[in-house]
Design a protein around this motif. Structure first.
Motif, PDB file in Angstrom:
ATOM      1  N   ARG A  11       0.841  -1.215   0.000  1.00  0.00           N
ATOM      2  CA  ARG A  11       0.000   0.000   0.000  1.00  0.00           C
ATOM      3  C   ARG A  11       0.865   1.249   0.000  1.00  0.00           C
ATOM      4  NH1 ARG A  11      -2.596   1.964   3.515  1.00  0.00           N
ATOM      5  NH2 ARG A  11      -1.985   0.836   5.385  1.00  0.00           N
ATOM      6  N   ARG A  14       2.312   2.187  -3.344  1.00  0.00           N
ATOM      7  CA  ARG A  14       1.325   2.797  -4.239  1.00  0.00           C
ATOM      8  C   ARG A  14       0.676   4.040  -3.655  1.00  0.00           C
ATOM      9  NH1 ARG A  14      -0.770  -0.904  -8.251  1.00  0.00           N
ATOM     10  NH2 ARG A  14       1.077  -2.064  -8.906  1.00  0.00           N
ATOM     11  N   ILE A  16      -1.566   4.335  -1.245  1.00  0.00           N
ATOM     12  CA  ILE A  16      -3.014   4.108  -1.192  1.00  0.00           C
ATOM     13  C   ILE A  16      -3.434   3.824   0.246  1.00  0.00           C
ATOM     14  CG2 ILE A  16      -2.753   1.667  -1.785  1.00  0.00           C
ATOM     15  CD1 ILE A  16      -5.416   1.847  -3.279  1.00  0.00           C
ATOM     16  N   GLN A  18      -5.951   2.392   3.368  1.00  0.00           N
ATOM     17  CA  GLN A  18      -6.706   1.161   3.609  1.00  0.00           C
ATOM     18  C   GLN A  18      -8.103   1.285   3.028  1.00  0.00           C
ATOM     19  OE1 GLN A  18      -6.603   0.602   7.868  1.00  0.00           O
ATOM     20  NE2 GLN A  18      -4.645  -0.497   7.783  1.00  0.00           N
ATOM     21  N   ASP A  20      -9.137   3.148   0.502  1.00  0.00           N
ATOM     22  CA  ASP A  20      -9.113   3.090  -0.962  1.00  0.00           C
ATOM     23  C   ASP A  20      -8.927   1.653  -1.458  1.00  0.00           C
ATOM     24  OD1 ASP A  20      -9.462   5.832  -1.212  1.00  0.00           O
ATOM     25  OD2 ASP A  20      -7.312   6.243  -1.387  1.00  0.00           O
ATOM     26  N   LEU A  21      -8.001   0.937  -0.835  1.00  0.00           N
ATOM     27  CA  LEU A  21      -7.780  -0.457  -1.227  1.00  0.00           C
ATOM     28  C   LEU A  21      -9.042  -1.278  -0.987  1.00  0.00           C
ATOM     29  CD1 LEU A  21      -6.035  -2.806  -2.195  1.00  0.00           C
ATOM     30  CD2 LEU A  21      -5.208  -3.050   0.163  1.00  0.00           C
ATOM     31  N   LYS A  24     -11.549  -0.753  -3.692  1.00  0.00           N
ATOM     32  CA  LYS A  24     -11.133  -1.339  -4.974  1.00  0.00           C
ATOM     33  C   LYS A  24     -11.307  -2.855  -5.014  1.00  0.00           C
ATOM     34  CE  LYS A  24      -9.519   2.417  -6.971  1.00  0.00           C
ATOM     35  NZ  LYS A  24     -10.025   2.986  -8.182  1.00  0.00           N
ATOM     36  N   ARG A  29     -12.660  -1.426   5.208  1.00  0.00           N
ATOM     37  CA  ARG A  29     -11.388  -0.903   5.693  1.00  0.00           C
ATOM     38  C   ARG A  29     -10.938  -1.669   6.930  1.00  0.00           C
ATOM     39  NH1 ARG A  29      -9.187   1.112   9.635  1.00  0.00           N
ATOM     40  NH2 ARG A  29     -11.174   1.430  10.705  1.00  0.00           N
ATOM     41  N   ILE A  32      -9.238  -4.883   5.855  1.00  0.00           N
ATOM     42  CA  ILE A  32      -7.875  -4.616   5.382  1.00  0.00           C
ATOM     43  C   ILE A  32      -6.959  -4.401   6.582  1.00  0.00           C
ATOM     44  CG2 ILE A  32      -6.382  -3.038   4.099  1.00  0.00           C
ATOM     45  CD1 ILE A  32      -8.136  -4.781   2.275  1.00  0.00           C
ATOM     46  N   ILE A  50      -6.681  -8.847  -4.056  1.00  0.00           N
ATOM     47  CA  ILE A  50      -5.650  -7.920  -3.592  1.00  0.00           C
ATOM     48  C   ILE A  50      -4.423  -8.015  -4.491  1.00  0.00           C
ATOM     49  CG2 ILE A  50      -4.030  -7.448  -1.708  1.00  0.00           C
ATOM     50  CD1 ILE A  50      -6.373  -8.293   0.221  1.00  0.00           C
ATOM     51  N   PHE A  53      -5.091  -6.439  -7.844  1.00  0.00           N
ATOM     52  CA  PHE A  53      -5.071  -4.982  -7.764  1.00  0.00           C
ATOM     53  C   PHE A  53      -3.635  -4.460  -7.860  1.00  0.00           C
ATOM     54  CE2 PHE A  53      -4.363  -1.156  -5.293  1.00  0.00           C
ATOM     55  CZ  PHE A  53      -5.204  -0.271  -5.950  1.00  0.00           C
ATOM     56  N   PHE A  54      -2.712  -5.120  -7.158  1.00  0.00           N
ATOM     57  CA  PHE A  54      -1.313  -4.696  -7.162  1.00  0.00           C
ATOM     58  C   PHE A  54      -0.526  -5.265  -8.354  1.00  0.00           C
ATOM     59  CE2 PHE A  54      -2.218  -4.082  -2.558  1.00  0.00           C
ATOM     60  CZ  PHE A  54      -1.920  -2.736  -2.497  1.00  0.00           C
TER      61      PHE A  54
END
Length: 66
Positions: A11, A14, A16, A18, A20-21, A24, A29, A32, A50, A53-54
Motif C-alpha cells: 500500500r 502505491r 493508497i 486502507q 481506498d484499497l 477497490k 477498511r 484490510i 488484492i 489490484f497490485f
C-alpha cells in the motif's frame, strides 16, 4: 505456521489508504486493517483480488511463517 503479509508495504509503495484499497477489492477498511495486523486470514478469493489490484502474485504479498 502463520500466514503473514506485506500488504502495508505494498500500500505504501502505491500511496493508497486502507479505505481506498478496501473499496477497490470489495472489502471493508476494517478487514484490510485486520489482514495487515495478522488478525484475519483472507479467503483465497480476497487474496487473489488484492494481488490482482497490485498486479503481482499472491506470494509477493502473503507468505507462510513457521
Amino acid at each position: 505456521m502463520k500466514l503473514r503479509n506485506y500488504l502495508k508495504v505494498w500500500r505504501a509503495k502505491r500511496n493508497i489508504t486502507q479505505a481506498d484499497l478496501a473499496k477497490k477489492v470489495g472489502l471493508s477498511r476494517q478487514t484490510i486493517n485486520s489482514i495487515e495486523k495478522g488478525k484475519f486470514i483472507p479467503s483465497v478469493l480476497s487474496a487473489m483480488k488484492i494481488a490482482k489490484f497490485f498486479e503481482t502474485h499472491i506470494e509477493e504479498i502473503f507468505y507462510m511463517e513457521e
